[in-house]
Design a protein around this motif. Structure first.
Motif, PDB file in Angstrom:
ATOM      1  N   VAL A 269       0.841  -1.204   0.000  1.00  0.00           N
ATOM      2  CA  VAL A 269       0.000   0.000   0.000  1.00  0.00           C
ATOM      3  C   VAL A 269       0.869   1.245   0.000  1.00  0.00           C
ATOM      4  N   ARG A 270       0.438   2.227  -0.776  1.00  0.00           N
ATOM      5  CA  ARG A 270       0.997   3.580  -0.674  1.00  0.00           C
ATOM      6  C   ARG A 270      -0.140   4.514  -0.318  1.00  0.00           C
ATOM      7  N   LEU A 271       0.179   5.600   0.350  1.00  0.00           N
ATOM      8  CA  LEU A 271      -0.847   6.512   0.839  1.00  0.00           C
ATOM      9  C   LEU A 271      -0.604   7.916   0.303  1.00  0.00           C
ATOM     10  N   GLY A 272      -1.685   8.552  -0.126  1.00  0.00           N
ATOM     11  CA  GLY A 272      -1.622   9.930  -0.585  1.00  0.00           C
ATOM     12  C   GLY A 272      -2.760  10.732   0.014  1.00  0.00           C
ATOM     13  N   PHE A 273      -2.647  12.052  -0.112  1.00  0.00           N
ATOM     14  CA  PHE A 273      -3.679  12.933   0.423  1.00  0.00           C
ATOM     15  C   PHE A 273      -3.991  14.020  -0.598  1.00  0.00           C
ATOM     16  N   VAL A 274      -5.277  14.330  -0.689  1.00  0.00           N
ATOM     17  CA  VAL A 274      -5.725  15.439  -1.530  1.00  0.00           C
ATOM     18  C   VAL A 274      -6.451  16.414  -0.614  1.00  0.00           C
ATOM     19  N   ASN A 275      -5.976  17.650  -0.559  1.00  0.00           N
ATOM     20  CA  ASN A 275      -6.629  18.671   0.258  1.00  0.00           C
ATOM     21  C   ASN A 275      -6.699  19.971  -0.520  1.00  0.00           C
ATOM     22  N   LEU A 276      -7.868  20.561  -0.553  1.00  0.00           N
ATOM     23  CA  LEU A 276      -8.062  21.795  -1.313  1.00  0.00           C
ATOM     24  C   LEU A 276      -6.990  22.827  -0.990  1.00  0.00           C
ATOM     25  N   SER A 277      -6.710  23.040   0.287  1.00  0.00           N
ATOM     26  CA  SER A 277      -5.831  24.139   0.709  1.00  0.00           C
ATOM     27  C   SER A 277      -4.391  23.713   0.959  1.00  0.00           C
ATOM     28  N   GLY A 278      -4.042  22.490   0.584  1.00  0.00           N
ATOM     29  CA  GLY A 278      -2.654  22.083   0.665  1.00  0.00           C
ATOM     30  C   GLY A 278      -2.233  21.565   2.023  1.00  0.00           C
ATOM     31  N   PHE A 279      -0.915  21.665   2.309  1.00  0.00           N
ATOM     32  CA  PHE A 279      -0.343  20.982   3.463  1.00  0.00           C
ATOM     33  C   PHE A 279       0.693  21.878   4.149  1.00  0.00           C
ATOM     34  N   GLU A 280       0.853  21.652   5.457  1.00  0.00           N
ATOM     35  CA  GLU A 280       1.846  22.405   6.220  1.00  0.00           C
ATOM     36  C   GLU A 280       3.258  21.879   5.992  1.00  0.00           C
ATOM     37  N   PHE A 281       3.388  20.739   5.408  1.00  0.00           N
ATOM     38  CA  PHE A 281       4.683  20.072   5.286  1.00  0.00           C
ATOM     39  C   PHE A 281       4.884  19.590   3.854  1.00  0.00           C
ATOM     40  N   ASP A 282       6.088  19.160   3.564  1.00  0.00           N
ATOM     41  CA  ASP A 282       6.418  18.614   2.250  1.00  0.00           C
ATOM     42  C   ASP A 282       7.462  17.522   2.455  1.00  0.00           C
ATOM     43  N   ASN A 283       7.089  16.284   2.109  1.00  0.00           N
ATOM     44  CA  ASN A 283       8.056  15.191   2.243  1.00  0.00           C
ATOM     45  C   ASN A 283       7.801  14.136   1.185  1.00  0.00           C
ATOM     46  N   ASN A 284       8.551  13.059   1.216  1.00  0.00           N
ATOM     47  CA  ASN A 284       8.438  12.003   0.216  1.00  0.00           C
ATOM     48  C   ASN A 284       7.647  10.794   0.701  1.00  0.00           C
ATOM     49  N   ARG A 285       7.111  10.879   1.911  1.00  0.00           N
ATOM     50  CA  ARG A 285       6.350   9.739   2.435  1.00  0.00           C
ATOM     51  C   ARG A 285       4.997   9.589   1.749  1.00  0.00           C
ATOM     52  N   PHE A 286       4.346  10.702   1.456  1.00  0.00           N
ATOM     53  CA  PHE A 286       3.011  10.685   0.889  1.00  0.00           C
ATOM     54  C   PHE A 286       2.983  11.472  -0.420  1.00  0.00           C
ATOM     55  N   ASP A 287       2.068  11.077  -1.288  1.00  0.00           N
ATOM     56  CA  ASP A 287       1.792  11.887  -2.480  1.00  0.00           C
ATOM     57  C   ASP A 287       0.795  12.958  -2.055  1.00  0.00           C
ATOM     58  N   LEU A 288       1.192  14.217  -2.127  1.00  0.00           N
ATOM     59  CA  LEU A 288       0.366  15.330  -1.658  1.00  0.00           C
ATOM     60  C   LEU A 288      -0.155  16.124  -2.853  1.00  0.00           C
ATOM     61  N   ILE A 289      -1.466  16.286  -2.925  1.00  0.00           N
ATOM     62  CA  ILE A 289      -2.102  16.991  -4.045  1.00  0.00           C
ATOM     63  C   ILE A 289      -2.998  18.081  -3.487  1.00  0.00           C
ATOM     64  N   ASP A 290      -2.777  19.322  -3.924  1.00  0.00           N
ATOM     65  CA  ASP A 290      -3.653  20.416  -3.488  1.00  0.00           C
ATOM     66  C   ASP A 290      -4.614  20.807  -4.603  1.00  0.00           C
ATOM     67  N   GLY A 291      -5.510  21.731  -4.317  1.00  0.00           N
ATOM     68  CA  GLY A 291      -6.518  22.130  -5.293  1.00  0.00           C
ATOM     69  C   GLY A 291      -5.910  22.701  -6.563  1.00  0.00           C
ATOM     70  N   GLY A 292      -4.817  23.432  -6.418  1.00  0.00           N
ATOM     71  CA  GLY A 292      -4.182  24.009  -7.591  1.00  0.00           C
ATOM     72  C   GLY A 292      -3.680  22.942  -8.552  1.00  0.00           C
ATOM     73  N   ARG A 293      -3.154  21.874  -8.010  1.00  0.00           N
ATOM     74  CA  ARG A 293      -2.662  20.782  -8.866  1.00  0.00           C
ATOM     75  C   ARG A 293      -3.816  20.111  -9.606  1.00  0.00           C
ATOM     76  N   LEU A 294      -4.975  19.993  -8.968  1.00  0.00           N
ATOM     77  CA  LEU A 294      -6.135  19.405  -9.636  1.00  0.00           C
ATOM     78  C   LEU A 294      -6.544  20.220 -10.853  1.00  0.00           C
ATOM     79  N   LEU A 295      -6.285  21.517 -10.839  1.00  0.00           N
ATOM     80  CA  LEU A 295      -6.731  22.396 -11.920  1.00  0.00           C
ATOM     81  C   LEU A 295      -5.674  22.613 -13.000  1.00  0.00           C
ATOM     82  N   LEU A 296      -4.526  21.948 -12.869  1.00  0.00           N
ATOM     83  CA  LEU A 296      -3.516  22.045 -13.916  1.00  0.00           C
ATOM     84  C   LEU A 296      -3.933  21.196 -15.105  1.00  0.00           C
ATOM     85  N   PRO A 297      -3.636  21.626 -16.350  1.00  0.00           N
ATOM     86  CA  PRO A 297      -4.012  20.828 -17.524  1.00  0.00           C
ATOM     87  C   PRO A 297      -3.307  19.472 -17.548  1.00  0.00           C
TER      88      PRO A 297
END
Length: 460
Positions: free
Chosen positions: A432-460
């Motif tokens: 299993v791998r774990l990721g998170f999608v949050n409209l307003s993003g994250f307080e941290f940045d690391n390689n443990r999780f795939d982090l997706i914010d709202g802005g990334r969802l709206l990229l072409p």
């Protein structure tokens, strides 16, 4: 006041296919079908810009064959700029156009009305002959919005089976293409618009971008004579109410309902009628039957949802509440019954948006090796409970689980680690791998999780 202007966005693949058909040297007979106000006419108009010839577009009437022939003849005479000709049958029309020196694109819109003007398959049989003998200077488009009737044209026992050189199924916009209609609004509002109003270009064009979401709902949906409520009740529901128990939609509402819930709610017993209605409503694209990707054939885990976000909102908050809305007034009704849980409503739709995002990435090959995308039903033996992950990407040797949040704030590392521990407690998922999608993003940045914010969802 500024609404979202009607413009041509998205539909890249549909436009490519249709343009290719209109410019081919060989015969072209195209079937285009989709729900009302989904953009069929706009697509045809855009593709027709590349067509070197005259365009004849006829909207079929709920009339007799003779009545439609009269109106069709008039349309042809107007486009050709000649005195009115009265054609005796459909074949005469195409024989006449074939005798002319110029090229024509002939569009028969809302074909279901013409089809219903004859006996079973009678009009389809006429059209079969026409397509088989279609003149080389005429391109034909048959277009319609009654899904079940238009799908009949593709069935093996229908005279038109196998006659079309291209079939285009028009669906509502997904969240991304919908966002292109209102490029200048803030990010959260783009997702809220789609979650509440859905993907119909017509519906989205009615939204006023200079007033709040609350004001748009109060203006467009709550008054009995408002634009979108009138559209829902007099256009969308008109077809459904003729043959189906509208309580099915009321029961599903904002939730996802199992078959047993519907049987119980309708108090109808398992007599086969509900099965037939559900099957037909799925065929109409009014509802969808869903199942976890790990239990696709488990009837106890299957559930039903309303396909269109606008219809979900209507049946969650408006249907059957006329008396209360009139008594309290639209604004007080909103504040009393909608405002307190509208964020939860949008959150549920946000999970569907994330699924759409991953489908886009898989189709464009940005993400490879994915076998399935959907929810996943699990049993947590340690905590003696079961539950469901809403967005899971299944690969041959692993599952990628995404937890989705529509927060106005950033997620913390502690919150993500708590979710991680929950997944570890399940144990049945294998690699299993774990990721998170949050409209307003994250307080941290690391390689443990795939982090997706709202802005990334709206990229072409």
């Amino acid at each position: 006041m500024r609404r979202y202007e009607t413009m041509f966005v998205g539909r890249i693949e549909e436009l490519r296919k249709l343009t290719q058909q209109l410019n081919r040297k060989n015969k072209a007979a195209i079937l285009i079908y989709g729900k009302r106000r989904v953009g069929k006419s706009t697509l045809i108009a855009e593709a027709a810009k590349s067509f070197d010839g005259k365009v004849i577009s006829y909207m079929c009437a709920q009339s007799t064959l003779e009545g439609n022939l009269t109106l069709m003849s008039r349309s042809i005479s107007i486009v050709l700029g000649i005195p009115e000709i009265r054609f005796q049958n459909l074949k005469d029309i195409f024989d006449y156009l074939g005798s002319q020196s110029e090229s024509f694109l002939f569009v028969i819109d809302e074909y279901q009305y013409l089809k219903q003007a004859g006996k079973k398959n009678e009009i389809d049989s006429y059209m079969q002959i026409i397509i088989d003998m279609l003149p080389s200077n005429v391109k034909l488009i048959i277009c319609g919005s009654y899904i079940t009737i238009m799908k009949e044209l593709m069935e093996e026992d229908n005279p038109l089976f196998g006659r079309f050189t291209e079939i285009i199924h028009m669906e509502g916009f997904d969240y991304y293409d919908a966002s292109l209609l209102y490029p200048n609004v803030e990010m959260r509002r783009k997702f809220e618009n789609y979650a509440i109003f859905g993907g119909s270009p017509y519906v989205l064009s009615t939204i006023d971008s200079e007033i709040s979401l609350k004001e748009n709902i109060i203006k467009l949906l709550l008054p009995e004579t408002s634009v979108l409520r009138t559209y829902i009740e007099n256009v969308i529901l008109k077809e459904i109410q003729k043959a189906y128990d509208i309580r099915i939609f009321q029961l599903i509402g904002n939730g996802s309902k199992k078959y047993s819930d519907l049987i119980s709610g309708l108090a109808s017993g398992n007599n086969g009628l509900l099965d037939k209605q559900l099957k037909n409503l799925i065929n109409m694209e009014a509802i969808e039957k869903m199942a976890p990707i790990n239990k696709p054939n488990d009837k106890k885990k299957q559930f039903y949802i309303i396909s269109d976000n606008l219809m979900r909102f209507y049946f969650t908050y408006i249907f059957g509440n006329d008396t209360v809305i009139k008594m309290l007034g639209e604004e007080v009704y909103y504040e009393t019954y909608i405002q307190k849980n509208i964020d939860e409503f949008v959150q549920r739709r946000f999970e569907g948006i994330v699924v759409q995002y991953f489908k886009r990435k898989v189709r464009s090959r940005e993400i490879k090796g994915v076998l399935n995308i959907g929810s996943y039903w699990y049993d947590n033996s340690k905590e003696k409970r079961n539950g469901q992950f809403d967005v899971v990407l299944q690969r041959a040797n692993e599952h990628i689980i995404y937890e989705c949040k529509f927060f106005n704030r950033q997620m913390t590392m502690q919150e993500c680690e708590a979710e991680e521990q929950q997944v570890k407690n399940i144990g049945e998922l294998g690699n299993v791998r774990l990721g998170f999608v949050n409209l307003s993003g994250f307080e941290f940045d690391n390689n443990r999780f795939d982090l997706i914010d709202g802005g990334r969802l709206l990229l072409p």
